[in-house]
Design a protein around this motif. Structure first.
Motif, PDB file in Angstrom:
ATOM      1  N   THR A  86       0.831  -1.210   0.000  1.00 36.46           N
ATOM      2  CA  THR A  86       0.000   0.000   0.000  1.00 36.46           C
ATOM      3  C   THR A  86       0.861   1.254   0.000  1.00 36.46           C
ATOM      4  OG1 THR A  86      -1.820  -1.142   1.108  1.00 36.46           O
ATOM      5  CG2 THR A  86      -1.784   1.261   1.264  1.00 36.46           C
ATOM      6  N   ILE A  87       1.861   1.305   0.857  1.00 35.66           N
ATOM      7  CA  ILE A  87       2.728   2.482   0.918  1.00 35.66           C
ATOM      8  C   ILE A  87       3.456   2.674  -0.407  1.00 35.66           C
ATOM      9  CG2 ILE A  87       4.811   3.468   1.979  1.00 35.66           C
ATOM     10  CD1 ILE A  87       3.875   2.102   4.615  1.00 35.66           C
ATOM     11  N   ARG A  88       4.048   1.623  -0.925  1.00 33.15           N
ATOM     12  CA  ARG A  88       4.778   1.736  -2.199  1.00 33.15           C
ATOM     13  C   ARG A  88       3.846   2.163  -3.328  1.00 33.15           C
ATOM     14  NH1 ARG A  88       8.669  -3.448  -1.195  1.00 33.15           N
ATOM     15  NH2 ARG A  88      10.295  -2.276  -0.078  1.00 33.15           N
ATOM     16  N   PHE A  89       2.654   1.602  -3.356  1.00 31.24           N
ATOM     17  CA  PHE A  89       1.683   1.964  -4.388  1.00 31.24           C
ATOM     18  C   PHE A  89       1.340   3.452  -4.304  1.00 31.24           C
ATOM     19  CE2 PHE A  89      -2.619   2.694  -5.859  1.00 31.24           C
ATOM     20  CZ  PHE A  89      -2.614   2.101  -7.112  1.00 31.24           C
ATOM     21  N   LEU A  90       0.995   3.924  -3.123  1.00 25.87           N
ATOM     22  CA  LEU A  90       0.609   5.329  -2.969  1.00 25.87           C
ATOM     23  C   LEU A  90       1.768   6.275  -3.267  1.00 25.87           C
ATOM     24  CD1 LEU A  90      -1.688   5.070   0.168  1.00 25.87           C
ATOM     25  CD2 LEU A  90      -2.394   5.585  -2.183  1.00 25.87           C
ATOM     26  N   LEU A  91       2.970   5.897  -2.875  1.00 25.27           N
ATOM     27  CA  LEU A  91       4.133   6.741  -3.183  1.00 25.27           C
ATOM     28  C   LEU A  91       4.371   6.822  -4.689  1.00 25.27           C
ATOM     29  CD1 LEU A  91       6.655   5.720  -0.376  1.00 25.27           C
ATOM     30  CD2 LEU A  91       5.544   7.955  -0.665  1.00 25.27           C
ATOM     31  N   GLU A  92       4.153   5.717  -5.378  1.00 28.04           N
ATOM     32  CA  GLU A  92       4.404   5.673  -6.825  1.00 28.04           C
ATOM     33  C   GLU A  92       3.264   6.267  -7.646  1.00 28.04           C
ATOM     34  OE1 GLU A  92       4.595   2.237 -10.201  1.00 28.04           O
ATOM     35  OE2 GLU A  92       5.755   1.865  -8.379  1.00 28.04           O
ATOM     36  N   LYS A  93       2.027   6.007  -7.247  1.00 30.63           N
ATOM     37  CA  LYS A  93       0.872   6.345  -8.086  1.00 30.63           C
ATOM     38  C   LYS A  93       0.111   7.591  -7.663  1.00 30.63           C
ATOM     39  CE  LYS A  93       1.133   2.472 -10.492  1.00 30.63           C
ATOM     40  NZ  LYS A  93       1.368   2.394 -11.900  1.00 30.63           N
ATOM     41  N   SER A  94       0.530   8.236  -6.589  1.00 36.11           N
ATOM     42  CA  SER A  94      -0.189   9.434  -6.149  1.00 36.11           C
ATOM     43  C   SER A  94       0.813  10.501  -5.728  1.00 36.11           C
ATOM     44  CB  SER A  94      -1.120   9.104  -4.973  1.00 36.11           C
ATOM     45  OG  SER A  94      -0.400   9.035  -3.759  1.00 36.11           O
ATOM     46  N   ASP A  95       0.281  11.671  -5.468  1.00 38.42           N
ATOM     47  CA  ASP A  95       1.135  12.729  -4.918  1.00 38.42           C
ATOM     48  C   ASP A  95       0.700  13.077  -3.491  1.00 38.42           C
ATOM     49  OD1 ASP A  95      -1.246  13.986  -5.438  1.00 38.42           O
ATOM     50  OD2 ASP A  95      -0.393  15.588  -6.653  1.00 38.42           O
ATOM     51  N   HIS A  96      -0.044  12.179  -2.858  1.00 40.40           N
ATOM     52  CA  HIS A  96      -0.543  12.391  -1.496  1.00 40.40           C
ATOM     53  C   HIS A  96       0.588  12.339  -0.469  1.00 40.40           C
ATOM     54  CE1 HIS A  96      -4.622  12.140  -2.830  1.00 40.40           C
ATOM     55  NE2 HIS A  96      -4.497  10.890  -3.237  1.00 40.40           N
TER      56      HIS A  96
END
Length: 121
Positions: free
Chosen positions: A8-18
Motif C-alpha cells: 500500500t505504501i509503495r503503491f501510494l508513493l508511486e501512483k499518487s502525490d498524497h
C-alpha cells in the motif's frame, strides 16, 4: 498484514502525490501487540520517512482523532479507525473483511486488483 502495508505504501508513493501518514497502533510495543515496531519493520523493507511519508510510532503522543480530521481519506486493514473515519465523513478503503465493511459507507474490494483500483490506480 505486513505485506499489505508495504504494498500500500509503495503503491501510494508511486501512483499518487498524497502525503502518506502511517500511524502505528497506540498499543504497539505492549506485551500483546508484538515485538516489532512498524517503523523498524518498514525500515527493514527499505521504506523510510520522507517528505511524502510520515511514520508515527505507536507510543507517540499524537492525537489520532485530530490526525484523522486532517486526512483526505483512510486506508485500513483491520482497525476500528476506518469506522471512526467514516463517521467523520471521510472516505475509507478497507483491505480486509472488517466487521463494518460492505455496509455501504466504505470502499471495499474482494481481490488485490480491486483494492488497488479503490486506491486510485
Amino acid at each position: 498484514m505486513k505485506d499489505w502495508l508495504v504494498e500500500t505504501i509503495r503503491f501510494l508513493l508511486e501512483k499518487s502525490d498524497h502525503l502518506i501518514v502511517v500511524r502505528a497502533h497506540p498499543g504497539e510495543g505492549l506485551h500483546w501487540a508484538g515485538k516489532e515496531p512498524v517503523h523498524e519493520f518498514l525500515a527493514a523493507q527499505g521504506i523510510h520517512p520522507s517528505d511524502r511519508l510520515i511514520i508515527i510510532p505507536g507510543p507517540s503522543r499524537v492525537n489520532t482523532y485530530r490526525l484523522m480530521e486532517r486526512c483526505l481519506f483512510g486506508v485500513v486493514f483491520s482497525s476500528s479507525t476506518g469506522l471512526e473515519m467514516a463517521v467523520m465523513g471521510k472516505h475509507v478503503v478497507t483491505a480486509s473483511n472488517v466487521i463494518y465493511a460492505k455496509r455501504g459507507f466504505t470502499h471495499d474490494a474482494n481481490e488485490r486488483e480491486g483494492y488497488l483500483r479503490q486506491l486510485g490506480a
